[in-house]
Design a protein around this motif. Structure first.
Motif, mmCIF file in Angstrom:
data_model
loop_
_atom_site.group_PDB
_atom_site.id
_atom_site.type_symbol
_atom_site.label_atom_id
_atom_site.label_comp_id
_atom_site.label_asym_id
_atom_site.label_seq_id
_atom_site.Cartn_x
_atom_site.Cartn_y
_atom_site.Cartn_z
ATOM 1 N N THR A 78 0.827 -1.217 0.000
ATOM 2 C CA THR A 78 0.000 0.000 0.000
ATOM 3 C C THR A 78 0.856 1.259 0.000
ATOM 4 O OG1 THR A 78 -0.123 0.127 2.408
ATOM 5 C CG2 THR A 78 -1.842 -1.171 1.285
ATOM 6 N N ARG A 79 0.235 2.347 -0.475
ATOM 7 C CA ARG A 79 0.872 3.659 -0.480
ATOM 8 C C ARG A 79 -0.167 4.701 -0.073
ATOM 9 N NH1 ARG A 79 4.383 0.646 -0.807
ATOM 10 N NH2 ARG A 79 6.179 0.581 -2.216
ATOM 11 N N ASP A 80 0.353 5.813 0.439
ATOM 12 C CA ASP A 80 -0.532 6.937 0.758
ATOM 13 C C ASP A 80 -0.333 7.944 -0.371
ATOM 14 O OD1 ASP A 80 -1.566 9.389 1.895
ATOM 15 O OD2 ASP A 80 -1.632 8.292 3.780
ATOM 16 N N LEU A 81 -1.088 7.769 -1.432
ATOM 17 C CA LEU A 81 -0.840 8.533 -2.663
ATOM 18 C C LEU A 81 -1.461 9.932 -2.589
ATOM 19 C CD1 LEU A 81 -1.485 5.515 -4.944
ATOM 20 C CD2 LEU A 81 0.607 6.868 -5.015
ATOM 21 N N THR A 82 -0.634 10.906 -2.874
ATOM 22 C CA THR A 82 -1.045 12.300 -2.694
ATOM 23 C C THR A 82 -0.879 13.061 -3.998
ATOM 24 O OG1 THR A 82 -0.118 12.060 -0.486
ATOM 25 C CG2 THR A 82 -0.711 14.293 -1.157
ATOM 26 N N TYR A 83 -1.921 13.780 -4.386
ATOM 27 C CA TYR A 83 -1.848 14.547 -5.631
ATOM 28 C C TYR A 83 -0.858 15.703 -5.446
ATOM 29 C CZ TYR A 83 -3.338 16.505 -10.056
ATOM 30 O OH TYR A 83 -3.354 16.956 -11.345
ATOM 31 N N VAL A 84 -0.078 15.971 -6.487
ATOM 32 C CA VAL A 84 1.045 16.911 -6.350
ATOM 33 C C VAL A 84 0.610 18.301 -5.867
ATOM 34 C CG1 VAL A 84 1.057 17.537 -8.824
ATOM 35 C CG2 VAL A 84 3.172 17.706 -7.484
ATOM 36 N N GLU A 85 -0.608 18.744 -6.227
ATOM 37 C CA GLU A 85 -1.043 20.080 -5.746
ATOM 38 C C GLU A 85 -1.189 20.091 -4.236
ATOM 39 O OE1 GLU A 85 -4.601 21.268 -7.841
ATOM 40 O OE2 GLU A 85 -3.540 21.175 -9.753
ATOM 41 N N ASP A 86 -1.642 18.979 -3.665
ATOM 42 C CA ASP A 86 -1.737 18.896 -2.201
ATOM 43 C C ASP A 86 -0.342 18.859 -1.582
ATOM 44 O OD1 ASP A 86 -4.517 18.997 -1.768
ATOM 45 O OD2 ASP A 86 -4.742 16.886 -2.291
ATOM 46 N N THR A 87 0.553 18.081 -2.193
ATOM 47 C CA THR A 87 1.929 18.007 -1.660
ATOM 48 C C THR A 87 2.571 19.392 -1.650
ATOM 49 O OG1 THR A 87 2.125 15.781 -2.576
ATOM 50 C CG2 THR A 87 4.171 16.867 -1.932
ATOM 51 N N VAL A 88 2.473 20.116 -2.763
ATOM 52 C CA VAL A 88 3.157 21.421 -2.806
ATOM 53 C C VAL A 88 2.468 22.429 -1.891
ATOM 54 C CG1 VAL A 88 4.151 21.091 -5.112
ATOM 55 C CG2 VAL A 88 2.068 22.374 -4.894
ATOM 56 N N ASN A 89 1.183 22.263 -1.675
ATOM 57 C CA ASN A 89 0.523 23.157 -0.727
ATOM 58 C C ASN A 89 1.087 22.931 0.680
ATOM 59 O OD1 ASN A 89 -1.355 25.165 0.006
ATOM 60 N ND2 ASN A 89 -2.694 23.582 0.841
ATOM 61 N N GLY A 90 1.301 21.662 1.037
ATOM 62 C CA GLY A 90 1.910 21.352 2.337
ATOM 63 C C GLY A 90 3.300 21.963 2.462
ATOM 64 N N ILE A 91 4.083 21.861 1.388
ATOM 65 C CA ILE A 91 5.458 22.409 1.421
ATOM 66 C C ILE A 91 5.409 23.933 1.550
ATOM 67 C CG2 ILE A 91 7.620 22.620 0.118
ATOM 68 C CD1 ILE A 91 6.920 19.883 -1.224
ATOM 69 N N PHE A 92 4.492 24.553 0.808
ATOM 70 C CA PHE A 92 4.334 26.009 0.875
ATOM 71 C C PHE A 92 3.915 26.445 2.296
ATOM 72 C CE2 PHE A 92 0.705 29.027 0.810
ATOM 73 C CZ PHE A 92 1.428 30.206 0.680
ATOM 74 N N LEU A 93 2.954 25.722 2.880
ATOM 75 C CA LEU A 93 2.480 26.085 4.224
ATOM 76 C C LEU A 93 3.591 25.968 5.269
ATOM 77 C CD1 LEU A 93 -1.073 24.418 4.202
ATOM 78 C CD2 LEU A 93 -0.573 26.883 4.243
ATOM 79 N N ALA A 94 4.550 25.087 5.005
ATOM 80 C CA ALA A 94 5.664 24.939 5.943
ATOM 81 C C ALA A 94 6.454 26.242 6.064
ATOM 82 C CB ALA A 94 6.575 23.805 5.492
ATOM 83 N N ASP A 95 6.472 27.024 4.991
ATOM 84 C CA ASP A 95 7.133 28.336 5.072
ATOM 85 C C ASP A 95 6.201 29.380 5.677
ATOM 86 O OD1 ASP A 95 9.070 30.358 4.695
ATOM 87 O OD2 ASP A 95 8.044 30.996 2.865
#
Ligand SMILES: NC(=O)c1ccc[n+]([C@@H]2O[C@H](COP(=O)([O-])OP(=O)(O)OC[C@H]3O[C@@H](n4cnc5c(N)ncnc54)[C@H](O)[C@@H]3O)[C@@H](O)[C@H]2O)c1
Length: 312
Positions: A206-223
């Motif tokens: 199994t994998r926890d598959l994440t759409y790239v827009e959600d991933t980059v939103n998480g990275i952006f929010l980290a800043d």
């Protein structure tokens, strides 16, 4: 005044999406990439300052990031390379991250370091929160785990302002098909040629598959969220899906979109070494600290991917 971000590995899959997100959020963007792997500059918008360089080139990197407020570190050597050339993977992912973190410490730049769920290895317990043990199953995963320790230690010893983000498997447009986690593009290439998708192992992994827009939103929010400084956060969908389910979903959606009948046959091949068996992210900490909430379900994301791929 706009915030200036330098994105290492900004020409790569996640990096190029992050660059677009940052421009949309009114950042000025410098991409620092040696173009050694990935798709080159073709997915990058014009409105950026591109610097061709390696994170291993300390002097060039320091000069390039002198004008930045924040560095997003995404430069990476991919997992498959760690079987043939583990030294290079450790050099870039490990030593390279140390150079980035050391430079950010000296120049007093904030660092958002993009690590990976691979550091955890196979889930020992689920959902996997940030305290889950690191049990890497490949040299790539070990290099990502080590990279976190370098960043963390400079935060402790020298006050580096940093956030560590641990994305779970990410997919979407422009995803490369020569990487380990490229089930979705590889299934697409097979289905579109009327060939059965190939699954390594029994497909129950199994994998926890994440759409790239959600991933980059998480990275952006980290800043964006100052509360995140000094922390490590999972970024995922918070859902577990087997590779068998992904293949079946793609066949069904592809048949629907193209109005063709596609065989539901799957070709199983020998399990790959180092493949994790189970990944399922606990994203409650990122929800609390970042206000992160994934917006795109796997069904929607696969549909978006197929629509994009069919128009490529
Ligand atoms: N793709 C995923 O599913 C996924 C999941 C979890 C974590 N991550 C992490 O996200 C980050 C980005 O991954 P990606 O999938 O976009 O990778 P990618 O391979 O598509 O992009 C990596 C980029 O780094 C560049 N690069 C390589 N060596 C470099 C060096 N020495 N100096 C400067 N640039 C260099 C490459 O040219 C490429 O453009 C990585 O840190 C990776 O570990 C990715």
């Amino acid at each position: 005044m706009s915030r200036v971000a330098l994105v290492t590995g900004g020409a790569g899959f996640i990096g190029s999406h992050l660059v677009k997100k940052l421009l949309h959020e009114n950042y000025k963007v410098i991409v620092y990439d040696d173009l050694s792997n990935g798709s080159g500059k073709k997915n990058l918008p014009k409105k950026i300052n591109f610097i061709k360089g390696s994170i291993l080139n300390e002097a060039k990197f320091a000069k390039s990031c002198s004008k930045a407020d924040v560095v997003f570190n995404l430069a990476v050597k991919p997992l498959p390379m760690s079987f043939d050339n583990p030294e290079e993977v450790v050099k870039v992912n490990g030593l390279g991250t140390l150079i980035v973190a050391k430079t950010c410490t000296q120049l007093k730049k904030k660092l958002i370091h993009v690590s990976s769920s691979e550091s955890y290895g196979t889930a020992q317990n689920v959902p996997m929160n940030e305290s889950h043990t690191f049990f890497p199953t490949t040299v790539y995963a070990a290099s990502k785990a080590a990279s976190e320790y370098y960043v963390q230690s400079l935060h402790e010893s020298d006050g580096l302002k940093m956030v560590i983000v641990r994305p779970f498997n990410c997919y979407g447009p422009y995803m490369r098909d020569d990487v380990y986690a490229a089930a979705i593009p590889n299934f697409y290439h097979r289905i579109t040629k009327r060939k059965p998708p190939i699954i390594f192992g029994n497909g129950k992994q199994t994998r926890d598959l994440t759409y790239v827009e959600d991933t980059v939103n998480g990275i952006f929010l980290a800043d964006k969220r100052t509360k995140a400084i000094g922390k490590a956060l999972n970024i995922g969908q918070g859902k577990e899906t087997s590779i068998n389910q992904v293949a079946k979903m793609m066949i069904k959606q592809y048949s629907g979109i193209t109005e063709t009948s596609v065989s539901s046959k799957i070709l199983y091949k020998k399990e790959r070494k180092g493949d994790v068996r189970r990944h399922f992210a606990d994203i409650s900490y990122a929800k609390k600290i970042l206000g992160y909430k994934p917006q795109i379900s796997l069904e929607e994301g696969v549909n978006k991917y197929l629509q994009w791929a069919l128009n490529e």
